[in-house]
Design a protein around this motif. Structure first.
Motif: not given
Length: 224
Positions: A105-109, A135-137, A141-151
């Motif tokens: 996933m991380e090496t395939s655009s 693409g959606i995973i 994951r980025d959304e999960f990190e944004r939720i943590a930043d919001a916390q």
């Protein structure tokens, strides 16, 4: 790292499946655990992006798998040593599997995936599934990190706390993440509808264009 991005998507996917099969065929933890550690070492040597976050998730996954399997197997009558061996083997399998597909996933655009699918002349629905899956995973994951930043922005201390509290906060992110996943799925579905995606046609367009922008009903159609 750029060479990894340039590799064909299906070549990386095939290699991941082969190594995953080797991990699942390992007879016991004495082979499975070193093999999983070797895969993690290869990811580190390849400098796969955002590997620190994956290592944290893999550690949490390992702990949860071992604890749950220990409880389950000891309740079934196995000794603690036997239960620990089975739990370690299962945790090694899951870590190896997730690490391999994290690498893909991380090496395939998305563009590389679409290009590989087009070259292989895959059906449209399979191309869509692969593009969305890989693409959606990362998006979630980025959304999960944004939720943590919001916390953190709201004053929740989620870094320098006990492991149990970190686990509670991580689980608390599940509800907003689920809501965002549903919204993302709806947005993708709406976009496909808007652009006229139709599996019954070999080629799809935004709309049917004839002499007029949209074909009008003929007199025959109205008198049926």
């Amino acid at each position: 790292m750029s060479r990894l991005h340039d590799l064909n998507f299906f070549a990386k996917l095939a290699a991941a499946f082969v190594l995953m099969t080797v991990a699942w065929l390992a007879p016991d933890w004495r082979l499975g655990v070193p093999f999983a550690l070797l895969i993690l070492l290869l990811l580190w040597a390849a400098r796969v992006p955002k590997l620190g976050g994956y290592f944290k998730g893999a550690a949490l996954l390992t702990l949860m798998v071992i604890v749950s399997w220990l409880i389950n197997l000891t309740l079934q009558g196995l000794s603690l040593g036997e239960a620990l061996a089975v739990a370690a083997r299962m945790a090694a399998r899951l870590v190896a599997t997730t690490a391999l597909f994290y690498f893909v996933m991380e090496t395939s655009s998305p563009g590389a995936i679409l290009a590989a699918c087009s070259r292989a002349r895959l059906p449209a629905v399979l191309t869509l599934v692969l593009s969305l899956l890989f693409g959606i995973i990362p998006m979630l994951r980025d959304e999960f990190e944004r939720i943590a930043d919001a916390q953190r922005a709201r004053g929740m201390e989620i870094d320098d706390v006990s492991f149990v509290r970190k686990l509670r906060f991580a689980l608390a992110r599940g509800v907003p993440l689920l809501v965002q996943a549903i919204r993302t799925a709806h947005a993708i579905s709406f976009s496909l509808t808007l652009y006229g995606f139709d599996l019954s046609r070999k080629r799809t367009t935004w709309r049917e264009v004839g002499m007029m922008v949209e074909p009008r009903m003929t007199w025959k159609d109205m008198t049926r």
